[in-house]
Design a protein around this motif. Structure first.
Motif, short mmCIF file in Angstrom:
data_model
loop_
_atom_site.label_atom_id
_atom_site.label_comp_id
_atom_site.label_asym_id
_atom_site.label_seq_id
_atom_site.Cartn_x
_atom_site.Cartn_y
_atom_site.Cartn_z
N ARG A 1 2.26 -29.16 -19.99
CA ARG A 1 2.22 -29.32 -21.44
C ARG A 1 2.85 -30.64 -21.87
N GLY A 2 2.73 -30.93 -23.16
CA GLY A 2 3.43 -32.05 -23.75
C GLY A 2 4.68 -31.57 -24.45
N LEU A 3 5.73 -32.39 -24.40
CA LEU A 3 7.04 -31.97 -24.87
C LEU A 3 7.56 -32.93 -25.95
N ALA A 4 8.11 -32.37 -27.00
CA ALA A 4 8.77 -33.17 -28.04
C ALA A 4 10.17 -32.61 -28.24
N VAL A 5 11.16 -33.49 -28.21
CA VAL A 5 12.55 -33.05 -28.36
C VAL A 5 13.22 -33.87 -29.45
N ARG A 6 13.81 -33.17 -30.41
CA ARG A 6 14.60 -33.83 -31.45
C ARG A 6 16.07 -33.56 -31.16
N THR A 7 16.85 -34.64 -31.09
CA THR A 7 18.29 -34.49 -30.95
C THR A 7 18.95 -35.01 -32.23
N THR A 8 20.26 -34.96 -32.28
CA THR A 8 20.92 -35.44 -33.50
C THR A 8 20.67 -36.93 -33.73
N GLU A 9 20.35 -37.67 -32.65
CA GLU A 9 20.22 -39.12 -32.78
C GLU A 9 18.80 -39.65 -32.64
N PHE A 10 18.01 -39.02 -31.76
CA PHE A 10 16.72 -39.59 -31.38
C PHE A 10 15.64 -38.53 -31.31
N ASP A 11 14.38 -39.00 -31.20
CA ASP A 11 13.27 -38.13 -30.82
C ASP A 11 12.72 -38.58 -29.47
N PHE A 12 12.22 -37.64 -28.71
CA PHE A 12 11.65 -37.92 -27.39
C PHE A 12 10.29 -37.26 -27.28
N ILE A 13 9.32 -37.99 -26.73
CA ILE A 13 7.96 -37.49 -26.51
C ILE A 13 7.60 -37.78 -25.06
N ALA A 14 7.11 -36.76 -24.34
CA ALA A 14 6.78 -36.96 -22.92
C ALA A 14 6.00 -35.78 -22.40
N PRO A 15 5.34 -35.96 -21.25
CA PRO A 15 4.81 -34.78 -20.56
C PRO A 15 5.97 -33.90 -20.09
N ASP A 16 5.71 -32.62 -19.98
CA ASP A 16 6.76 -31.67 -19.59
C ASP A 16 6.89 -31.64 -18.06
N ASN A 17 7.41 -32.74 -17.52
CA ASN A 17 7.58 -32.82 -16.07
C ASN A 17 9.01 -33.17 -15.68
N GLY A 18 9.93 -33.06 -16.62
CA GLY A 18 11.33 -33.30 -16.31
C GLY A 18 11.81 -34.71 -16.59
N VAL A 19 10.90 -35.58 -17.03
CA VAL A 19 11.27 -36.99 -17.18
C VAL A 19 12.36 -37.20 -18.24
N GLU B 1 -3.69 -29.98 -32.41
CA GLU B 1 -4.87 -30.77 -32.04
C GLU B 1 -5.29 -31.73 -33.15
N ASP B 2 -4.86 -31.46 -34.38
CA ASP B 2 -5.21 -32.35 -35.48
C ASP B 2 -4.59 -33.73 -35.33
N LEU B 3 -3.53 -33.81 -34.55
CA LEU B 3 -2.85 -35.10 -34.40
C LEU B 3 -3.44 -35.96 -33.28
N ARG B 4 -4.30 -35.36 -32.46
CA ARG B 4 -4.84 -36.07 -31.31
C ARG B 4 -5.95 -37.03 -31.68
N HIS C 1 -3.59 -39.03 -21.57
CA HIS C 1 -2.91 -38.38 -22.69
C HIS C 1 -1.92 -39.32 -23.37
N GLY C 2 -1.50 -40.37 -22.67
CA GLY C 2 -0.67 -41.37 -23.33
C GLY C 2 -1.33 -41.92 -24.58
N ARG C 3 -2.61 -42.20 -24.46
CA ARG C 3 -3.37 -42.74 -25.59
C ARG C 3 -3.76 -41.65 -26.59
N ASP C 4 -4.19 -40.51 -26.08
CA ASP C 4 -4.87 -39.53 -26.92
C ASP C 4 -3.93 -38.48 -27.53
N ILE C 5 -2.82 -38.21 -26.88
CA ILE C 5 -1.93 -37.15 -27.35
C ILE C 5 -0.51 -37.66 -27.61
N PHE C 6 0.08 -38.40 -26.64
CA PHE C 6 1.49 -38.75 -26.77
C PHE C 6 1.73 -39.89 -27.76
N ALA C 7 0.93 -40.96 -27.69
CA ALA C 7 1.11 -42.03 -28.67
C ALA C 7 0.84 -41.52 -30.09
#
Lengths: 273, 273, 273
Positions: free
Chosen positions: B78-96, B115-118, B127-133
């Motif tokens: 899957r694709g992963l989005a994480v919001r912390t108190t300081e930053f946002d992170f977007i990545a594939p869900d592979n531990g990166v 899917e509306d955002l893709r 997916h870097g181009r089509d989903i994550f960016a």
């Protein structure tokens, strides 16, 4: 909008350049950041000095040129800030600014010593991030140049090897080999070359080529000397690699001599732009 | 102005990074886009995780860190989005994102499933181009984090290999080799090192060097251990390549031990900044 | 804010790309400059044309796409400016724009001949800096397209090699090998492939693999054909390098044929996004 250029030997593999841009984004959010190159060979101060020399004048007035090629990081070498009539320069004091500064009118030279401007705590291994990027950001954000640190008149300077006049020609050397394998020399235009003499550039006994106006003045795969885009004579091979094909490397002696043995043939010149 | 960083294994040869920046330019035209690195070895999730760990804190608050090292693209990951108190992170869900997130205070973790955002149609190979960016652009342009997809509490996490305490010292391993050939270990400051003990970093039987404050504390070509710019101890060779010269590579065991055999000599310390 | 993309064969070692960005910063200070790639092999016009084809549509409307892969620099080859309904293109007239333009609706094609727009004096070896970047900056800053130079209807065009229909399948060739070793062919979707036929992509006698939906439809290290992110069929090895492992290179003949020998097995499809 102010402009900051970056020249480093950090390569493309790691996060070092990115982190410096993070520091710039935090401290000078309005600045435009432009990479000059990060492909300088590790610690090659002379290559960085030559890259800077050829690139710095093409940027907007008051651009901050930040150079971090810094084999002495963490040692006693100081940080240097130079303000000229046109630009600002930030770098370790290892001579990397020397050749650019020879062409500039210098207004102020200071050591970078203001600890308030550094990232805290400053590391001993990455002054690009902790000291130099903050200094560049400070200037790009409109900070006062004299706050960087005390005046100095003793920055380290690298000597430039000037060509010498020999027998109606010039003797110089290869000072840089570019990505295309072109061997760039220290022979710089304008040389007082009386037309219509034909000139030959020699790099070894019996090895020479004619000075032409562009690479494609000769056939594909043939060697040719041209005045390169920065005014330095270079030895190229049309659509090939002079450094590999002719065995040219930095430090090789070259000699530009009038061709006294043959009348100049009527070459077809390319009409080009 | 918001900021988006890019970390990928796309290299410099192709148009893949450029295309992601095109998507960002269309969908978040005001965002500043900064390359952390695109030189991660293909599919090397751990190297990307380490690069991100060392770089992400240096960016402006609310920067979106976008990581696309994605050997499982098109699979069930899957694709992963994480919001912390300081930053946002977007990545594939592979531990990166694992090691960066260990240092952050997490506020929300979501799968990227809207899917509306893709880009339509989304490819199965980029997916870097089509989903994550597009997801990063959506956040950088002020989009609501909870619109990305459903909450989750089960992102994939990579274990960090912690050093162990052995005989009054620490045992760790090489976790990264940088562009300069420095072998970075997982031994991180602050270690409780009682001064004035002299410390030695061992990497093989009989092979060790002293922990110093900077590379140039030793002679040119000599090995030295230092606390690197990200707090990790590293083995370097002053103006040389430790990885090549000492044969160090990722996974090699290292041990930091007090030097009990010799009194610490009074070294001249460099005065430097 | 206008956008300018850069595609060159200048690599990362030298200052050439940086200098072009300096010219853009001086002449179009508001433009966003995006690197498509600078890793095109020296003088490889076809690779640059393919990169541009795959990347240009992802940028904002009226982006200026500037391409400098220019083995004929300084010769009689002209400079070309093309305005389409969506974008502007600036490049040497060597065919590098051909394949992108086949997909565009062209409004105007002009030679770049206005000497007032050039850097003075223009060199014979670096038109990227002296002629093309100034032309792109002029457009990005809102300059009138017709001031670049006279109309032409004879730009140089590179032929695109179309696949041919053979025995209910298609014969094509490898046209590009990317950073991951994927061998991209000129077989482009939509091909009229009647499901539920199983398709095999053959690249040598006895050497073939099945067309699947993503790389990870096969085991690690196994070959697979997929429809790549730009619509072209490519041969990959899951988490490996097809070009090395299968010996594939540009120009190699490939053939897509229905698999008539076996019933299609019920594969487990990955569920992924």
């Amino acid at each position: 909008m102010s402009c900051v250029t970056l020249t480093t030997d950090f390569g493309e593999q790691d996060w070092f350049v990115g982190v410096m841009k993070g520091v710039l984004a935090v401290r000078a959010p309005q600045a435009r950041v432009v990479d000059l190159t990060h492909g300088i060979a590790p610690g090659d101060v002379r290559a960085a000095a030559f890259a800077l020399l050829n690139a710095y004048p093409y940027f907007p007035r008051r651009t901050v040129h930040l150079v971090v090629v810094d084999p002495g990081v963490g040692s006693a070498r100081r940080g240097l800030a130079v303000r000229t009539t046109e630009f600002d320069f930030i770098a370790p004091d290892n001579g990397v600014l020397s050749w650019a500064l020879e062409r500039e009118r210098i207004r102020s030279v200071r050591w970078i010593e203001n600890e308030d401007l550094r990232l805290q705590p400053a590391s001993a291994t990455f002054h690009g991030r902790d000291i130099f990027a903050p200094a560049a950001a400070f200037l790009a954000a409109g900070g006062a140049f004299d706050r960087l640190g005390p005046l100095t008149d003793s920055p380290l300077l690298l000597p430039w090897s000037d060509p010498s006049v020999v027998n109606g020609g010039w003797v110089g050397e290869v000072v840089y080999v570019d990505r295309f394998g072109n061997a760039i020399t220290n022979l710089h235009q304008p040389l007082s070359m009386a037309e219509p003499v034909r000139w030959l550039l020699h790099w070894a006994p019996g090895a020479h080529c004619a000075l032409e106006t562009c690479y494609s003045a000769v056939g594909k795969g043939e060697p040719v000397a041209v005045v390169g885009s920065c005014g330095f004579l270079e030895i190229a091979v049309n659509q090939g690699r002079a450094s590999d094909q002719l065995g040219l490397k930095i430090g090789d002696r070259v000699e530009l001599r009038p061709d006294r043995t043959t009348a100049r043939p009527q070459r077809k010149r390319p009409k080009g732009p």
